[in-house]
Motif scaffolding. Structure first.
Motif, short mmCIF file in Angstrom:
data_model
loop_
_atom_site.label_atom_id
_atom_site.label_comp_id
_atom_site.label_asym_id
_atom_site.label_seq_id
_atom_site.Cartn_x
_atom_site.Cartn_y
_atom_site.Cartn_z
N VAL A 197 -0.07 9.90 0.44
CA VAL A 197 0.80 8.76 0.78
C VAL A 197 0.00 7.69 1.50
CG1 VAL A 197 2.76 8.05 2.21
CG2 VAL A 197 2.91 10.13 0.83
N VAL A 198 -0.87 8.12 2.43
CA VAL A 198 -1.71 7.15 3.15
C VAL A 198 -2.60 6.39 2.17
CG1 VAL A 198 -3.60 6.93 4.81
CG2 VAL A 198 -1.67 8.44 5.31
N GLY A 199 -3.19 7.11 1.22
CA GLY A 199 -4.03 6.46 0.23
C GLY A 199 -3.29 5.40 -0.56
N PHE A 200 -2.05 5.71 -0.97
CA PHE A 200 -1.26 4.73 -1.71
C PHE A 200 -0.86 3.56 -0.82
CE2 PHE A 200 -0.20 8.41 -4.61
CZ PHE A 200 -0.83 7.86 -5.73
N GLU A 201 -0.53 3.85 0.45
CA GLU A 201 -0.16 2.77 1.37
C GLU A 201 -1.32 1.82 1.61
OE1 GLU A 201 2.64 1.82 3.04
OE2 GLU A 201 3.73 3.19 1.72
N LEU A 202 -2.54 2.33 1.57
CA LEU A 202 -3.72 1.50 1.75
C LEU A 202 -4.16 0.82 0.45
CD1 LEU A 202 -5.85 3.83 4.08
CD2 LEU A 202 -4.53 1.79 4.74
N HIS A 203 -3.36 1.03 -0.62
CA HIS A 203 -3.67 0.46 -1.94
C HIS A 203 -5.03 0.93 -2.43
CE1 HIS A 203 -0.15 -2.07 -1.51
NE2 HIS A 203 -0.61 -2.49 -0.32
N GLN A 204 -5.31 2.23 -2.15
CA GLN A 204 -6.54 2.85 -2.62
C GLN A 204 -6.17 4.15 -3.34
OE1 GLN A 204 -9.07 3.34 0.80
NE2 GLN A 204 -9.45 1.15 1.00
N PRO A 205 -5.65 4.02 -4.57
CA PRO A 205 -5.18 5.22 -5.29
C PRO A 205 -6.27 6.27 -5.51
CG PRO A 205 -5.29 3.30 -6.74
CD PRO A 205 -5.47 2.79 -5.34
N GLY A 206 -7.51 5.82 -5.55
CA GLY A 206 -8.60 6.78 -5.71
C GLY A 206 -8.67 7.78 -4.57
N ARG A 207 -8.21 7.36 -3.37
CA ARG A 207 -8.20 8.25 -2.21
C ARG A 207 -6.91 9.05 -2.14
NH1 ARG A 207 -10.03 4.61 2.87
NH2 ARG A 207 -9.72 6.65 3.88
N ALA A 208 -5.99 8.81 -3.08
CA ALA A 208 -4.73 9.54 -3.10
C ALA A 208 -4.72 10.65 -4.15
CB ALA A 208 -3.57 8.58 -3.35
N TYR A 209 -5.46 10.45 -5.25
CA TYR A 209 -5.41 11.42 -6.34
C TYR A 209 -5.99 12.78 -5.93
CZ TYR A 209 -4.37 7.32 -9.21
OH TYR A 209 -3.80 6.18 -9.73
N GLY A 210 -7.08 12.76 -5.18
CA GLY A 210 -7.69 14.03 -4.73
C GLY A 210 -6.73 14.88 -3.92
N PRO A 211 -6.12 14.30 -2.85
CA PRO A 211 -5.14 15.07 -2.09
C PRO A 211 -3.95 15.55 -2.92
CG PRO A 211 -5.86 13.19 -0.80
CD PRO A 211 -6.46 13.04 -2.18
N LEU A 212 -3.53 14.73 -3.90
CA LEU A 212 -2.42 15.16 -4.76
C LEU A 212 -2.80 16.40 -5.57
CD1 LEU A 212 -0.88 11.86 -6.19
CD2 LEU A 212 0.23 13.53 -4.69
N VAL A 213 -4.01 16.42 -6.08
CA VAL A 213 -4.48 17.59 -6.84
C VAL A 213 -4.55 18.81 -5.93
CG1 VAL A 213 -6.44 18.59 -8.07
CG2 VAL A 213 -5.73 16.24 -8.56
#
Length: 218
Positions: free
Chosen positions: A84-100
């Motif tokens: 969620v933090v990664g998406f809020e920062l508009h950096q989806p690349g930092r969100a996909y790893g935690p999602l996996v």
């Protein structure tokens, strides 16, 4: 005393991945602490992150299925919030790893608990022994081997008026592996060393709920 220690591929896989996830989270917290120059808020965040892998290691030491399950859920939530933090920062690349990481951890936890729920076969054993304390000492020393063979101790009783006549119940993963464990010459050697005079065992399966049983005919 550790009761009913967990084992099996599902348990160890879930525990190992949960530990890995906690270590990755702690590493990022420590990196953030370094980049923040030791800011007090980063210190508090790091202290909480470092505690998680230590908690997982303790659950592994206890071989606690409930403990690993709770920590797997915790790490799933941690990784989801990181996404969620990664998406809020508009950096989806930092969100996909935690999602996996969250998806894998949750899947492994469900796999581990589903395997536990499927076990419904049992082995009821009886041993008449010379000395209860000596027998119990040998019996406890083989707990790890029992677990590795899919035999999970659930209860133990002594006959009223005959305390050296012991009954104990295993929940088993497989009748085949349970028979192999019993037929192993080392099992006979352990019985002899512990002072077993005679014994027997029976394989059982759980009955459905009473309301689901067919009506008896007169």
């Amino acid at each position: 005393m550790r009761s009913n220690p967990a084992s099996g591929p599902a348990f160890w896989t879930c525990a190992a991945f949960t530990l890995f996830s906690a270590l990755v989270s702690a590493a990022f917290s420590l990196l953030s602490l370094h980049m923040a120059g030791g800011h007090e808020y980063a210190l508090y965040a790091a202290s909480r992150s470092v505690a998680l892998p230590l908690a997982v290691l303790y659950a592994l030491f206890l071989r606690s299925r409930q403990g690993v399950s709770a920590l797997a859920v915790t790490m799933t939530l941690v990784q989801l919030f990181d996404a969620v933090v990664g998406f809020e920062l508009h950096q989806p690349g930092r969100a996909y790893g935690p999602l996996v990481f969250a998806a894998v951890n949750l899947s492994l936890m469900l796999w581990m608990n589903r395997n536990t729920d499927r076990r419904s076969d049992y082995m009821l054993c009886r041993n008449r022994v010379q000395d209860l304390a000596a027998w119990h000492k040998v019996f406890r020393s083989h707990r790890a081997a029992q677990e590795d063979a899919g035999l999970h101790l659930r209860n133990m009783w002594a006959s009223l008026g005959e305390p050296n006549n012991i009954f104990f119940l295993f929940q088993i993963d497989s009748v085949k592996t349970a028979r192999q464990f019993i037929d192993d010459p080392r099992a006979a050697e352990a019985g002899k060393a512990s002072g077993v005079l005679d014994g027997e065992y029976h394989f059982l399966t759980a009955l459905p709920a009473i309301k689901d049983l067919p009506a008896s005919r007169p």
